[in-house]
Write an enzyme that holds these catalytic residues in place. Structure first.
Site, PDB file in Angstrom:
ATOM      1  N   ASN A  33      68.451  51.093  51.246  1.00 41.81           N
ATOM      2  CA  ASN A  33      67.160  49.755  51.175  1.00 41.81           C
ATOM      3  C   ASN A  33      66.208  50.137  51.066  1.00 41.81           C
ATOM      4  OD1 ASN A  33      67.396  50.634  53.422  1.00 41.81           O
ATOM      5  ND2 ASN A  33      66.604  48.703  54.133  1.00 41.81           N
ATOM      6  N   ALA A  81      73.637  56.806  50.281  1.00 46.04           N
ATOM      7  CA  ALA A  81      74.306  55.413  50.462  1.00 46.04           C
ATOM      8  C   ALA A  81      75.168  55.148  49.214  1.00 46.04           C
ATOM      9  CB  ALA A  81      73.391  54.333  50.264  1.00 46.04           C
ATOM     10  N   GLU A  82      76.438  54.642  48.881  1.00 38.91           N
ATOM     11  CA  GLU A  82      77.201  54.991  47.851  1.00 38.91           C
ATOM     12  C   GLU A  82      76.464  53.991  46.950  1.00 38.91           C
ATOM     13  OE1 GLU A  82      78.557  52.649  51.614  1.00 38.91           O
ATOM     14  OE2 GLU A  82      78.535  54.511  51.159  1.00 38.91           O
ATOM     15  N   GLU A  95      68.076  55.578  63.519  1.00 44.97           N
ATOM     16  CA  GLU A  95      67.595  54.748  63.308  1.00 44.97           C
ATOM     17  C   GLU A  95      68.247  53.675  62.555  1.00 44.97           C
ATOM     18  OE1 GLU A  95      65.299  51.871  61.445  1.00 44.97           O
ATOM     19  OE2 GLU A  95      65.008  53.229  59.378  1.00 44.97           O
ATOM     20  N   CYS A  97      64.500  46.880  57.604  1.00 42.28           N
ATOM     21  CA  CYS A  97      65.051  47.124  59.316  1.00 42.28           C
ATOM     22  C   CYS A  97      64.164  46.362  59.547  1.00 42.28           C
ATOM     23  CB  CYS A  97      65.243  48.688  58.918  1.00 42.28           C
ATOM     24  SG  CYS A  97      63.917  49.309  59.069  1.00 42.28           S
ATOM     25  N   GLU A 152      60.925  59.183  63.612  1.00 35.92           N
ATOM     26  CA  GLU A 152      60.198  59.859  62.177  1.00 35.92           C
ATOM     27  C   GLU A 152      59.123  59.565  61.552  1.00 35.92           C
ATOM     28  OE1 GLU A 152      65.080  60.143  60.572  1.00 35.92           O
ATOM     29  OE2 GLU A 152      62.921  58.165  60.186  1.00 35.92           O
TER      30      GLU A 152
END
Length: 513
Positions: free
Chosen positions: A183, A208-209, A284, A318, A491
């Site tokens: 995302n 991510a794929e 996270e 998120c 982070e």
């Protein structure tokens, strides 16, 4: 299908947008610098092909963009070995030297922001305006940690006896595995990698794929910045190989640290893998953010905050607000104004269209989840006020529900889509009880003009980040992370480097003083 071709130094990709209500079908051309459209993995400073490839799709059309090398466990181990070898020299560079290289990387990201944003829009689906915002956000971490690199200080501690000196040294942990979500395919990498590199760690990134192109473009710019071979490695892989590659990155003895952003369920699996060799871990994980509007709130500001928090990236963040709790006195006016704002401000379409504010969800599975939550809520008595339909492909109408209750799926599970479920409450205590009833606690938001209430609620919300009269809170200067099952560690901010450092105690005895 889309077609890819090269003219001079530019790559061009033709795509057709799906038919959407009141929108004519039209073709879009993605033109990016050929050096940034990479389809191989990056190991030890070299672009490496795998034996097979996997497709990267435009989520707006479902059409194939490109084929990317599909790495497996062997290539993942090669990347770890390269990072481990590079670590021994990278950690010996001075903080100033590492700082300058990160600053060069930051400059190159800014110089190529348009092309990097186009890649995000192509593979992630978010509107170009948001993609440009993500690139600015990504670059901010490179800038921030380039500066923090020179501010990693240890301590000299007063001893209990006179012939000793106590030194506390901060040293890099070693190779860090970086596993990132789709995302924010650029920002989630720089937030982790910049902190790791700043203190002397080396990294292996598994993007991510769905969105490997942004990671590979960042690797190209890191190389152009002069970051040495092996310091940054990227191992793209398909969904089918993701589990095996992730296991290598969490269990290989040469890996000292694992940093993951993604779902709580996947995070638990990676934690188990990392436990075998007792690695340092940052997680996270999922969120389920409450958005509380108290009677004292400025309703117009609350509506603006809700729009900003909920509909960024079509609700696929998120820290998106998921559960909307509105006090009974202002409930009706808030719902009415929010519905009008949704009607006036939200436009579905391909992210390449400047008029688009809402792109597609990442894939059909994501749209099906939102559909399921809407159907569940309506079946349990929720009132559908706006939207509610899935359109072609993975497009979802922005949806507003009222008369929501706490037993509905949308109030118990993270949505990751453009759904606003509104629940009415009576008292502050009731709102806090509902907000804190979740097993996760990443972000939370509330609107109030009562200063005493602001202090009470900010302290009592069981989340790692609180937005008070503000719907957008993420910034490089502030810590990012959650409590409960939303993760471990922080982070960004000055604390971000701590996740990649060990504290070594040195006792020097026998001193003649």
């Amino acid at each position: 299908m889309g077609s890819l071709y090269l003219v001079g130094s530019k790559c061009f990709l033709n795509r057709i947008r799906p038919g959407l209500p009141n929108m004519a079908r039209r073709a879009y051309t993605l033109d990016v610098c050929a050096e940034l459209l990479r389809t191989q993995g990056f190991i030890n400073g070299r672009w490496v092909s795998a034996a097979s490839t996997f497709p990267v799709l435009d989520p707006a059309t479902g059409k194939e963009l490109v084929q990317v090398s599909d790495f497996g466990p062997r290539e993942a181990r090669d990347a770890v070995v390269a990072a481990h070898k590079a670590f021994h020299s990278w950690k010996c560079q001075t903080p100033k030297e590492r700082s300058l290289l990160l600053r060069k990387w930051f400059d190159l990201v800014n110089q190529n922001k348009e092309d990097l944003a186009k890649l995000i829009t192509a593979e992630c689906g978010k509107p170009m305006k948001e993609s440009l915002g993500e690139i600015a956000y990504s670059a901010s971490f490179l800038e921030w940690f380039s500066e923090e690199a020179r501010r990693v200080y240890g301590d000299i501690v007063s001893p209990a006896v006179k012939d000793r000196k106590i030194l506390l040294l901060k040293q890099p942990v070693g190779v860090a595995s970086i596993i990132t979500p789709w995302n924010f395919p650029s920002a989630m990498i720089t937030r982790k990698v910049a902190a790791a590199l700043a203190v002397g760690c080396t990294v292996v990134v598994k993007p991510a794929e769905d969105t490997p192109l942004s990671a590979l473009a960042l690797a190209e710019l890191a190389a152009q910045a002069g970051i040495p071979a092996g310091v940054v490695n990227v191992v793209p892989c398909s969904r089918e190989k993701a589990s095996a590659v992730g296991e290598v990155l969490c269990t290989d003895p040469l890996v000292a640290k694992v940093s993951f952003t993604g779902s709580t369920a996947t995070g638990k699996i990676l934690l188990k893998h990392a436990a075998e060799t007792v690695k340092r871990v940052s997680m996270e994980l999922g969120g389920h953010a409450p958005f509380i509007v108290f009677d004292s709130a400025d309703v117009d500001k609350a509506v603006a905050g809700a729009m900003a928090s909920k509909f960024r990236n079509s609700g696929q963040t998120c820290v998106c607000s998921n559960r909307f709790l509105v006090q009974q006195k202002i409930h009706d006016v808030f719902v009415e104004k929010l519905g009008r704002a949704m009607e006036a401000e939200l436009r579905l379409g391909h992210g390449s269209d400047p008029a688009t504010t809402q792109g597609p969800l990442i894939n059909a599975r994501a749209a099906e989840k939102v559909e399921h939550q809407i159907a569940d809520a309506v079946s349990r008595g929720a009132v559908l006020l706006k939207g509610g339909k899935r359109l072609e492909g993975s497009f979802m109408q922005p949806t507003l529900l009222s008369s929501v209750t706490s037993d509905m799926l949308c109030m118990r599970e993270e949505t990751f889509g453009p759904l606003v479920p509104v629940m009415k409450f009576k008292t502050e205590e009731e709102a806090l009880a509902i907000a804190n009833a979740s097993p996760v606690g990443l972000a939370g938001y509330f609107f109030s003009q009562d200063i005493s209430q602001i202090w009470r609620v900010a302290e009592q919300l069981e989340v790692g980040m609180v937005g008070v009269n503000e719907g957008l809170i993420s910034t490089a200067e502030a810590s990012f992370g959650g409590v409960k099952q939303s993760g471990l560690g922080r982070e960004g901010s000055k604390y971000g480097v701590d996740e990649y450092l060990e504290v070594k105690y040195v006792c020097i005895g026998g001193l003649a003083l």
